[in-house]
Design a protein around this motif. Structure first.
Motif, PDB file in Angstrom:
ATOM      1  N   SER A  50       0.851  -1.202   0.000  1.00 46.49           N
ATOM      2  CA  SER A  50       0.000   0.000   0.000  1.00 46.49           C
ATOM      3  C   SER A  50       0.883   1.247   0.000  1.00 46.49           C
ATOM      4  O   SER A  50       0.834   2.075   0.913  1.00 46.49           O
ATOM      5  N   VAL A  51       1.676   1.358  -1.035  1.00 44.78           N
ATOM      6  CA  VAL A  51       2.650   2.441  -1.153  1.00 44.78           C
ATOM      7  C   VAL A  51       1.974   3.806  -1.100  1.00 44.78           C
ATOM      8  O   VAL A  51       2.472   4.747  -0.472  1.00 44.78           O
ATOM      9  N   ASP A  52       0.821   3.919  -1.743  1.00 44.87           N
ATOM     10  CA  ASP A  52       0.142   5.211  -1.863  1.00 44.87           C
ATOM     11  C   ASP A  52      -1.053   5.359  -0.932  1.00 44.87           C
ATOM     12  O   ASP A  52      -1.851   6.283  -1.088  1.00 44.87           O
ATOM     13  N   GLY A  53      -1.208   4.450   0.030  1.00 48.20           N
ATOM     14  CA  GLY A  53      -2.329   4.529   0.956  1.00 48.20           C
ATOM     15  C   GLY A  53      -3.584   3.897   0.386  1.00 48.20           C
ATOM     16  O   GLY A  53      -3.623   3.456  -0.768  1.00 48.20           O
ATOM     17  N   ARG A  54      -4.637   3.860   1.210  1.00 43.43           N
ATOM     18  CA  ARG A  54      -5.913   3.274   0.806  1.00 43.43           C
ATOM     19  C   ARG A  54      -7.049   4.077   1.432  1.00 43.43           C
ATOM     20  O   ARG A  54      -6.881   4.679   2.493  1.00 43.43           O
ATOM     21  N   PRO A  55      -8.223   4.055   0.809  1.00 37.86           N
ATOM     22  CA  PRO A  55      -9.365   4.737   1.429  1.00 37.86           C
ATOM     23  C   PRO A  55      -9.876   3.956   2.634  1.00 37.86           C
ATOM     24  O   PRO A  55      -9.886   2.722   2.626  1.00 37.86           O
ATOM     25  N   ARG A  62      -6.090   7.029   3.712  1.00 35.39           N
ATOM     26  CA  ARG A  62      -5.265   6.841   4.903  1.00 35.39           C
ATOM     27  C   ARG A  62      -3.960   6.174   4.505  1.00 35.39           C
ATOM     28  O   ARG A  62      -3.888   5.413   3.548  1.00 35.39           O
ATOM     29  N   GLY A  63      -2.939   6.431   5.287  1.00 36.95           N
ATOM     30  CA  GLY A  63      -1.669   5.761   5.072  1.00 36.95           C
ATOM     31  C   GLY A  63      -0.885   6.343   3.918  1.00 36.95           C
ATOM     32  O   GLY A  63      -1.041   7.506   3.535  1.00 36.95           O
ATOM     33  N   GLY A  64      -0.040   5.514   3.345  1.00 35.26           N
ATOM     34  CA  GLY A  64       0.864   5.957   2.294  1.00 35.26           C
ATOM     35  C   GLY A  64       2.243   6.204   2.881  1.00 35.26           C
ATOM     36  O   GLY A  64       2.392   6.831   3.936  1.00 35.26           O
ATOM     37  N   LEU A  65       3.261   5.699   2.208  1.00 37.10           N
ATOM     38  CA  LEU A  65       4.616   5.805   2.744  1.00 37.10           C
ATOM     39  C   LEU A  65       5.138   7.236   2.758  1.00 37.10           C
ATOM     40  O   LEU A  65       6.072   7.547   3.500  1.00 37.10           O
ATOM     41  N   ALA A 265      -2.995  -2.266   9.708  1.00 31.99           N
ATOM     42  CA  ALA A 265      -2.514  -2.720   8.401  1.00 31.99           C
ATOM     43  C   ALA A 265      -2.530  -1.569   7.410  1.00 31.99           C
ATOM     44  O   ALA A 265      -3.129  -0.520   7.653  1.00 31.99           O
ATOM     45  N   TYR A 266      -1.846  -1.780   6.285  1.00 30.70           N
ATOM     46  CA  TYR A 266      -1.851  -0.881   5.124  1.00 30.70           C
ATOM     47  C   TYR A 266      -1.250   0.496   5.415  1.00 30.70           C
ATOM     48  O   TYR A 266      -1.472   1.441   4.660  1.00 30.70           O
ATOM     49  N   GLY A 267      -0.499   0.628   6.513  1.00 31.97           N
ATOM     50  CA  GLY A 267       0.113   1.914   6.830  1.00 31.97           C
ATOM     51  C   GLY A 267      -0.865   2.965   7.287  1.00 31.97           C
ATOM     52  O   GLY A 267      -0.535   4.158   7.311  1.00 31.97           O
TER      53      GLY A 267
END
Length: 488
Positions: A50-55, A62-65, A265-267
């Motif tokens: 999930s390099v770019d995050g997830r909804p 949310r998230g993203g490196l 999970a998923y950052g």
């Protein structure tokens, strides 16, 4: 107390290896110095590319490196900080960032800041070669119960701001039920509880505190972090940083004097732990989750690295194929639970049209590693095909009697965690129901290596009667779409 030198804030990782039953440093440790009152530990887990995050459930990204990189940078600017990853950075419920293997995601995870990581079951989906890619990506790996060509140390001693922290890692043994034996060749997994107890006992004379990087899961019964905490009660283990079950623990769980953390999970979150000490007192632990939402700005340096690496994926996004007419799925939602009728039928049609198996065969492939869905448009990109369909496992052909086949079909209906392997007749792409199975007849089944070995709760090893097709789901679908496009 004297002020601790800023130069000591940079962690020094000292690998430890077994020699005559002892953990021996491979680099000479530094002389003991003034210890900072506190250090920070940041941790992530189950990124799944999930390099770019997830909804999230509200549709908010949310998230993203890029955000993780900012969180790490700010923590390091504030004081001595260690950053750990608990495994499953790739594959599983992943993204197109997976399609060139592990190294791109590992590189970007390292660029966001990571001192040390452990191995998750999905990180082993490319076997030994994948582990080499992960190590090449830029940060070391530790595991007490995973052995592979002496490339991974069982523990590390980390010196930072006067502290000596012992770190080891653990990988779930359920990996052998989730990945075919051919892919795991050269990789050995031992009992995690026994391995942890041995390493912890050997670490205690060397360190102030011990941190376990666990990819066992948070289970209330059976092998998992709570059972591990009970086994290690009274030791120098202050902290178990967990993963695998995607359980965001906020607040953390304290069991038998050991704090168990999990960032989800998923950052979507970064876990933060503060270790502090007072004279002749046990190490104190405070933990919380830092949401990686719109309040955390993206790190510009990391974004530049992402743009450069994404260019290597351009051919996969620009190559596309015309999609044949397929039945509409019963559930049109775009989430992971959407009906996979289209994906199954395209796979069945691809097998029939490419001539890999006879038209009388039945396809029964658990799409465990199917990521995403076919697009609702007339063309599909190569990147989407390689993301949707498993590309590591080989398909196999198995001869089964009708009574065994009927039992397998019924068994699929009770599976909880994996897409049911509904049997489709290649001849007309219809579903074969249990009542239609002739018990005395011999059937040709096309399935996956893992299912053939009895994994995924199939519970019966069919390897003796199987023949590998030496082709993956992704390859056979791509071959069919190429020929279909040429005929248009």
């Amino acid at each position: 107390m004297q002020q601790v030198e800023q130069s000591s804030f940079t962690p020094r990782l000292i690998p430890l290896s077994w020699e005559d039953g002892r953990l021996v440093p491979q680099i000479r440790p530094a002389a003991s110095g003034e210890k900072a009152a506190r250090i920070t530990i940041l941790h992530t887990n189950d990124l799944h590319a999930s390099v770019d995050g997830r909804p999230d459930e509200n549709g908010q990204q949310r998230g993203g490196l890029a955000r993780v990189a900012t969180t790490v940078r700010l923590a390091r600017e504030s004081g001595p900080t260690l950053v750990f990853d608990l495994g499953d950075i790739v594959f599983g419920d992943g993204t197109w960032w997976n399609i060139q293997g592990i190294e791109p995601v590992a590189t970007l995870r390292a660029r966001a800041g990571c001192d040390l990581g452990t191995i998750g079951n999905h990180d082993l989906e490319h076997g030994v070669a994948g582990l080499r890619e992960l190590l090449k990506g830029g940060y070391p790996i530790v595991s007490a119960n995973l052995c592979v060509e002496d490339q991974i140390y069982p523990a590390y001693l980390i010196e930072i701001a006067g502290w000596r922290i012992g770190v080891t890692g653990l990988t779930t043994r359920s990996t052998t039920d989730l990945i075919p034996s051919r892919i795991l060749h050269g990789i050995t997994l031992s009992d995690p509880g026994e391995a942890a107890a041995r390493v912890v006992s050997a670490l205690e004379p060397l360190v102030d505190s011990i941190v376990l990087l666990s990819h066992l899961g948070f289970y209330q019964s059976g092998p998992g972090d709570p059972e591990l905490a009970m086994r290690l009660a009274g030791s120098k283990v202050s902290l178990i940083l967990g993963s695998h079950t995607h359980a965001a623990l906020d607040p953390p769980c304290v069991m038998h004097g050991i704090t168990i953390c999990n960032a989800g999970a998923y950052g979507a979150n970064v876990g933060e732990v503060i270790l502090s000490h007072h004279e002749r007192q046990p190490v104190n632990v405070q933990a919380r989750l830092i949401p990686q939402d719109e309040t955390v700005p993206a790190d510009a340096s990391w974004l530049a690295a992402r743009v450069a690496l994404a260019r290597t994926f351009k051919p996969f996004h620009e190559t596309s194929f015309a999609l044949p007419s397929l039945p509409q799925p019963a559930n049109l939602s775009s989430g992971p639970e959407r009906d996979r009728t289209q994906e199954w039928i395209l796979l069945a049609r691809s097998l029939r049209m490419t001539g890999n198996v006879p038209a009388s065969a039945i396809v029964m492939v658990p799409l465990l590693y199917a990521l995403g869905h076919l697009p609702e448009r007339e063309r599909v990109t190569l990147a989407e095909i390689m993301t949707i369909y498993p590309s590591i496992e080989h398909l196999v052909k198995v001869e089964l009697s009708g009574n065994v086949l009927k039992d397998l079909i019924v068994r699929q209906e009770s599976l909880l965690y994996y897409q049911q392997a509904r049997p489709l007749l290649l001849a007309d792409e219809s579903e074969l129901l249990p009542v239609q199975v002739e018990e005395q007849r011999l059937y040709t089944i096309v399935t996956s290596e893992l299912a053939c070995e009895g994994g995924l709760d199939w519970g019966i090893n069919l390897t003796a009667s199987s023949k590998s097709l030496n082709i993956s789901c992704s390859q056979v679908v791509r071959a069919y779409l190429t020929s279909y496009q040429e005929r248009l």
